[in-house]
Design an enzyme around this catalytic site. Structure first.
Site, PDB file in Angstrom:
ATOM      1  N   HIS A 174      13.597  67.670 -97.562  1.00 28.65           N
ATOM      2  CA  HIS A 174      13.356  68.901 -97.069  1.00 28.65           C
ATOM      3  C   HIS A 174      11.826  69.509 -97.162  1.00 28.65           C
ATOM      4  O   HIS A 174      11.350  69.382 -98.163  1.00 28.65           O
ATOM      5  CB  HIS A 174      14.220  70.191 -97.867  1.00 28.65           C
ATOM      6  CG  HIS A 174      15.907  69.640 -97.198  1.00 28.65           C
ATOM      7  ND1 HIS A 174      16.769  68.786 -97.903  1.00 28.65           N
ATOM      8  CD2 HIS A 174      16.477  70.157 -96.244  1.00 28.65           C
ATOM      9  CE1 HIS A 174      17.915  68.933 -97.528  1.00 28.65           C
ATOM     10  NE2 HIS A 174      17.606  69.728 -96.187  1.00 28.65           N
ATOM     11  N   ASP A 227      13.343  68.073 -93.066  1.00 26.11           N
ATOM     12  CA  ASP A 227      14.179  69.328 -92.553  1.00 26.11           C
ATOM     13  C   ASP A 227      13.647  70.692 -92.866  1.00 26.11           C
ATOM     14  O   ASP A 227      13.157  70.825 -93.925  1.00 26.11           O
ATOM     15  CB  ASP A 227      15.616  69.275 -92.827  1.00 26.11           C
ATOM     16  CG  ASP A 227      16.597  68.207 -92.228  1.00 26.11           C
ATOM     17  OD1 ASP A 227      15.717  67.320 -91.548  1.00 26.11           O
ATOM     18  OD2 ASP A 227      17.623  68.094 -92.105  1.00 26.11           O
TER      19      ASP A 227
HETATM   20 ZN   LIG Z   1      18.572  72.322 -92.770  1.00 21.79          ZN
END
Ligand SMILES: [Zn+2]
Length: 249
Positions: free
Chosen positions: A217, A70
């Site tokens: 992430h 992400d």
């Molecule tokens: Zn996010």
């Protein structure tokens, strides 16, 4: 689409109205219980990323591990991560932020060219407020990201992830209209807040395995180390990475 959102507002308003009516007729306990149930329903649907109260969400996969990354694209992390993934012959899903995609279209093209999937992670990633946006702002966040990505690679994403996994009941009607499927996760190491890759990997190791969706992430100081660790861990365990077919029904 607007009707799907309007009926949701009307339903909750009617339920609150019903609870209030019961309350004012002197049935205080019954009225309070009705109100608590409505608030519980809204909180559970909003703050539990795996909740299906507002609509379907995918939290597991088949035949391997689904690695999802992400908050990119990131000019430093994305090229390094793409090389890492190539070395392990792994295909993953990048849930990208529309604003960043618009700034770095070359990175979006490269992710796509190397055979990875690109998902929608909203236009501006309003992490603290996405769950309480109006129907119109919710729609703008999702649709604008779709349009930017489609403008760069010629196809719109088919998967969506809400910022920090929190969403309201205005989200699913927009996803349906945009032919998007909501994707959650079942394994995470809190790499957005932790500073030690070993600590993140220890948490992921406890939950990662066949059928799990891992959340990691880009754009953190430890992103590359964490992703390298996840790839090595999967290889040790003989697991392969998959991108499931998530075409909405
Ligand atoms: Zn996010």
């Amino acid at each position: 689409m607007i009707f799907a959102q309007v009926w949701r507002v009307l339903l909750v308003t009617a339920m609150f109205g019903g609870g209030t009516a019961v309350f004012v007729t002197g049935h205080f306990l019954a009225g309070a219980i009705i109100h608590m149930l409505i608030v519980g329903y809204l909180l559970a649907g909003t703050f539990n990323p795996s909740s299906r109260l507002f609509g379907p969400v995918q939290t597991r996969c088949k035949n391997g591990i689904w690695l999802t990354l992400d908050d990119g694209p990131d000019p430093v992390d994305t090229p390094a991560i793409l090389d890492l993934l190539d070395r392990h012959d792994a295909k993953v899903t990048f849930f990208v932020i529309g604003e960043k995609a618009e700034k770095h279209p070359d990175l979006i093209r490269e992710i796509h060219r190397r055979g990875h999937q690109i998902g929608n992670h909203t236009w501006s990633h309003p992490r603290a407020s996405f769950w309480c946006l109006s129907p119109w702002s919710t729609r703008r966040e999702i649709v604008k990201c779709q349009q930017v990505i489609e403008g760069i690679i010629g196809q719109a994403p088919k998967v969506f992830r809400a910022p920090v996994g929190h969403y309201n009941f205005f989200v699913h009607p927009v996803l349906k209209q945009e032919k998007l499927k909501l994707v959650g996760w079942s394994s995470r190491g809190f790499d957005g807040v932790a500073s030690l890759p070993a600590e993140v990997l220890r948490r992921i190791r406890r939950t990662a395995g066949e059928g799990e969706i891992i959340l990691a992430h880009e754009g953190t100081p430890i992103a590359c180390e964490v992703i390298a660790g996840i790839l090595a861990m999967a290889e040790e365990n003989g697991c392969r990475f998959v991108i499931p077919d998530v075409s909405p029904e």
